[in-house]
Design a protein around this motif. Structure first.
Motif, PDB file in Angstrom:
ATOM      1  N   PRO A  67       2.088   4.949   5.482  1.00 36.75           N
ATOM      2  CA  PRO A  67       2.872   3.724   5.278  1.00 36.75           C
ATOM      3  C   PRO A  67       2.835   3.227   3.839  1.00 36.75           C
ATOM      4  N   THR A  68       1.910   3.788   3.032  1.00 34.79           N
ATOM      5  CA  THR A  68       1.835   3.331   1.649  1.00 34.79           C
ATOM      6  C   THR A  68       1.758   4.536   0.745  1.00 34.79           C
ATOM      7  N   GLY A  69       2.025   4.282  -0.551  1.00 32.91           N
ATOM      8  CA  GLY A  69       1.927   5.393  -1.476  1.00 32.91           C
ATOM      9  C   GLY A  69       0.504   5.685  -1.882  1.00 32.91           C
ATOM     10  N   ARG A  70      -0.420   4.772  -1.542  1.00 31.28           N
ATOM     11  CA  ARG A  70      -1.770   4.885  -2.090  1.00 31.28           C
ATOM     12  C   ARG A  70      -2.527   6.082  -1.553  1.00 31.28           C
ATOM     13  N   GLY A 128       0.836   9.464   0.283  1.00 32.32           N
ATOM     14  CA  GLY A 128       1.991   9.670   1.143  1.00 32.32           C
ATOM     15  C   GLY A 128       3.271   9.399   0.400  1.00 32.32           C
ATOM     16  N   GLU A 129       4.057  10.416   0.201  1.00 31.03           N
ATOM     17  CA  GLU A 129       5.290  10.295  -0.554  1.00 31.03           C
ATOM     18  C   GLU A 129       6.410   9.787   0.336  1.00 31.03           C
ATOM     19  N   LEU A 130       7.339   9.062  -0.291  1.00 27.19           N
ATOM     20  CA  LEU A 130       8.536   8.577   0.406  1.00 27.19           C
ATOM     21  C   LEU A 130       9.656   9.574   0.146  1.00 27.19           C
TER      22      LEU A 130
END
Lengths: 114, 116
Positions: free
Chosen positions: B97-100, B103-105
């Motif tokens: 759910p986050t880029g931290r 996890g890429e969008l």
């Protein structure tokens, strides 16, 4: 009220030189920043990110610098190549959020010419 | 891998018509998003979903509806098209759910909608 601002709509750079794309933000709660690259007729693709606990992150030709006191970040591309010609979006996430709180800037169109 | 696939790529609607923008992803991502991009503006979140059967409003949800019956599909419905909905629409998905967490969008190629 734009919380993430990219004040230069466009930038033209000669091949081999440095490209510097700038981004300013107003919300001090932002703690994670990302750059996306978008070619025409394609969706944005992730380029590089930086956490607020750092002031620099590097990935090959791409480096992002974060100046928290100035609420400013910049993306440096060295050396610039014609394939880098695209629209670059700066984006930010607040401490309390995930991608559902991602705020994008309006983008800067980079043109790298021979 | 196809990634995130959106259809149609282009559509012209008359005011008051309805349509559905289709989005499907083959990466088994739980998190999916719909954005719109207006000229000279950044992408704005319309709706998002954290898993099958769970959706929530984003920044600009008015005039749209979504559903998430499967992990793969996240259609966006425009019920009564208005000129203000002329825009480019992007569907996206992420593992995290986050880029931290790294996890890429991932984005689809976009759907350009014009309402006349």
């Amino acid at each position: 009220d734009q919380q993430v601002k990219q004040n230069s709509p466009s930038l033209s750079v000669q091949e081999g030189r440095i490209s510097i794309l700038n981004c300013d933000y107003t919300n001090s709660m932002f703690d994670y920043f990302l750059w996306y690259k978008k070619y025409p007729a394609e969706g944005p693709t992730f380029l590089i990110s930086i956490s607020s606990i750092k002031d620099k992150n590097e990935d090959g030709r791409f480096t992002v610098f974060l100046n928290k006191s100035a609420k400013h970040l910049s993306l440096h591309i060295v050396p610039s190549q014609p394939g880098d010609s695209a629209v670059y979006f700066c984006a930010a996430i607040p401490l309390s959020g995930g991608y559902n709180k991602l705020i994008f800037g309006a983008g800067t169109r980079l043109a790298v010419h021979p | 891998n196809a990634g995130v696939t959106q259809t149609p790529k282009f559509r012209i609607l008359k005011i008051g018509q309805s349509m559905t923008l289709q989005c499907t992803q083959d990466m088994n991502h739980n998190y999916m998003y719909w954005y719109r991009q207006d000229p000279g503006m950044g992408l704005k979140l319309i709706y998002y979903s954290v898993g099958a059967g769970i959706t929530d409003k984003g920044e600009v949800p008015n005039g749209y509806n979504v559903s998430r019956s499967t992990t793969e599909d996240f259609p966006l419905r425009l019920e009564l098209a208005a000129p203000s909905q002329t825009s480019v629409y992007f569907c996206a998905s992420s593992y995290s759910p986050t880029g931290r967490a790294g996890g890429e969008l991932f984005f689809g190629e976009g759907s350009r909608l014009t309402v006349l």
